[in-house]
Design a protein around this motif. Sequence first.
Motif, short mmCIF file in Angstrom:
data_model
loop_
_atom_site.label_atom_id
_atom_site.label_comp_id
_atom_site.label_asym_id
_atom_site.label_seq_id
_atom_site.Cartn_x
_atom_site.Cartn_y
_atom_site.Cartn_z
N ARG A 38 -3.30 46.78 13.21
CA ARG A 38 -3.73 47.32 14.50
C ARG A 38 -2.58 48.14 15.08
NH1 ARG A 38 -4.12 42.83 17.93
NH2 ARG A 38 -6.23 42.32 17.27
N PRO A 39 -2.45 49.40 14.70
CA PRO A 39 -1.33 50.23 15.16
C PRO A 39 -1.41 50.53 16.64
CG PRO A 39 -2.91 51.57 13.95
CD PRO A 39 -3.34 50.15 13.79
N ASP A 40 -0.22 50.69 17.26
CA ASP A 40 -0.19 50.98 18.70
C ASP A 40 -0.26 52.48 18.94
OD1 ASP A 40 2.45 52.15 18.60
OD2 ASP A 40 3.27 50.13 18.46
N ASN A 41 -0.13 52.85 20.21
CA ASN A 41 -0.35 54.24 20.60
C ASN A 41 0.91 55.09 20.70
OD1 ASN A 41 0.87 53.32 22.96
ND2 ASN A 41 -0.96 53.51 24.24
N GLN A 42 2.05 54.59 20.23
CA GLN A 42 3.31 55.30 20.46
C GLN A 42 3.38 56.65 19.74
OE1 GLN A 42 6.28 52.31 19.48
NE2 GLN A 42 6.38 51.65 21.62
N ARG A 43 2.90 56.72 18.51
CA ARG A 43 2.92 58.00 17.79
C ARG A 43 1.96 59.00 18.44
NH1 ARG A 43 5.04 58.43 12.67
NH2 ARG A 43 3.31 59.77 12.00
N LEU A 44 0.81 58.49 18.89
CA LEU A 44 -0.13 59.38 19.58
C LEU A 44 0.46 59.87 20.91
CD1 LEU A 44 -3.58 57.60 19.03
CD2 LEU A 44 -2.72 59.67 17.91
N GLU A 45 1.17 59.01 21.59
CA GLU A 45 1.83 59.41 22.84
C GLU A 45 2.78 60.58 22.59
OE1 GLU A 45 5.61 57.96 25.42
OE2 GLU A 45 4.55 56.45 24.24
N PHE A 46 3.56 60.49 21.53
CA PHE A 46 4.51 61.56 21.17
C PHE A 46 3.77 62.88 20.98
CE2 PHE A 46 6.45 64.05 17.74
CZ PHE A 46 7.73 64.25 18.25
N LEU A 47 2.66 62.85 20.26
CA LEU A 47 1.89 64.06 20.02
C LEU A 47 1.21 64.55 21.30
CD1 LEU A 47 0.65 66.18 18.13
CD2 LEU A 47 -1.13 64.51 17.55
N GLY A 48 0.63 63.64 22.05
CA GLY A 48 -0.09 64.03 23.26
C GLY A 48 0.79 64.69 24.29
N ASP A 49 2.03 64.26 24.37
CA ASP A 49 2.99 64.88 25.28
C ASP A 49 3.15 66.36 24.96
OD1 ASP A 49 5.23 64.83 27.26
OD2 ASP A 49 6.43 65.24 25.48
N ARG A 50 3.19 66.69 23.68
CA ARG A 50 3.35 68.09 23.26
C ARG A 50 2.07 68.89 23.49
NH1 ARG A 50 7.16 64.34 22.60
NH2 ARG A 50 9.13 65.32 22.01
N VAL A 51 0.93 68.28 23.24
CA VAL A 51 -0.34 68.97 23.49
C VAL A 51 -0.49 69.26 24.98
CG1 VAL A 51 -2.86 68.81 23.34
CG2 VAL A 51 -1.44 67.93 21.46
N LEU A 52 -0.21 68.27 25.82
CA LEU A 52 -0.28 68.46 27.26
C LEU A 52 0.65 69.58 27.70
CD1 LEU A 52 -1.10 67.62 30.15
CD2 LEU A 52 0.73 65.89 30.05
N GLY A 53 1.85 69.61 27.16
CA GLY A 53 2.81 70.65 27.52
C GLY A 53 2.30 72.04 27.19
N LEU A 54 1.69 72.20 26.01
CA LEU A 54 1.17 73.51 25.63
C LEU A 54 0.00 73.92 26.51
CD1 LEU A 54 1.15 75.95 23.81
CD2 LEU A 54 -0.16 74.64 22.12
N ALA A 125 -3.86 63.10 22.71
CA ALA A 125 -3.64 63.28 21.28
C ALA A 125 -4.85 62.85 20.47
CB ALA A 125 -2.41 62.50 20.83
N ALA A 126 -5.51 61.77 20.90
CA ALA A 126 -6.69 61.29 20.18
C ALA A 126 -7.79 62.34 20.20
CB ALA A 126 -7.18 59.99 20.81
N VAL A 127 -8.00 62.98 21.34
CA VAL A 127 -9.01 64.04 21.43
C VAL A 127 -8.61 65.23 20.57
CG1 VAL A 127 -10.15 65.68 22.99
CG2 VAL A 127 -9.78 63.30 23.71
N TYR A 128 -7.33 65.57 20.60
CA TYR A 128 -6.82 66.68 19.78
C TYR A 128 -7.06 66.43 18.29
CZ TYR A 128 -3.31 69.47 17.31
OH TYR A 128 -2.67 70.30 16.42
N LEU A 129 -6.75 65.24 17.82
CA LEU A 129 -6.94 64.93 16.40
C LEU A 129 -8.41 64.82 16.04
CD1 LEU A 129 -4.10 62.28 15.90
CD2 LEU A 129 -4.13 64.65 15.10
N ASP A 130 -9.23 64.41 16.99
CA ASP A 130 -10.65 64.22 16.73
C ASP A 130 -11.42 65.54 16.71
OD1 ASP A 130 -12.88 62.20 16.49
OD2 ASP A 130 -13.59 63.29 18.25
#
Length: 228
Positions: A38-54, A125-130
């Motif tokens: 059951r992986p946590d959300n830390q890697r997604l958080e890293f990606l989402g921060d960059r998507v939000l920034g763009l 990030a989840a929406v971006y990957l989906d």
Amino acid sequence: MKLSADIAAFSRRLGHQFRRPELLTRALTHASLSTPSRPDNQRLEFLGDRVLGLVMAEALLAADRQATEGQLAPRFNALVRKETCAAVAHEIGLGEVLKLGRSEMMSGGRRKEALLADAMEAVIAAVYLDAGFEAARDMVLRLWGDRIGQVESDARDAKTTLQEWAQARGMTPPRYQVVNREGPDHEPTFTIQAELQDGRSARAEARSKRAAEQAAAQALLAQVQKGA
């Protein structure tokens, strides 16, 4: 994978139907509940921060084609800072569906600004990957809403404005002092006093030192501007 009823309802509040619902489940899973399976959300958080920034960089450039980098930077910071992400998360009820370990849940994790902000970035990030960047951008712009149009007034925080006011009059920077702290360790309330070199001061309280300092600075600003 089928989403639980509460998370499915949250997905509808996001305005996005997941083709890979496991991405949303992971985005809502805090490290306190993670396991090898059951992986946590830390890697997604890293990606989402960059998507939000763009998304926000694009939106700001489109909104004001004459703005300089010096004007855009504080606007950008106001839109992507943790406090803003947490406020959006609160508005859509993200805390209600966070998956937390028992200790984090008992310590009020569903209301913690840092946890809400991190999970909000992970959801982006989840929406971006989906579904790709356009889907993530559409969601972010919808959820951030009027904040983007009002960012000019939010970009210059009260502490910065008060410091500039003081320096323009030959004063040293304002001092901030914790005068009271109440409540349990997991949910304290701070009372901060902001004071100018000439003795004028104001107090405010909030759930974090930073928020209390900003509120005290705002109160003192209103005081000095009224007397100016």
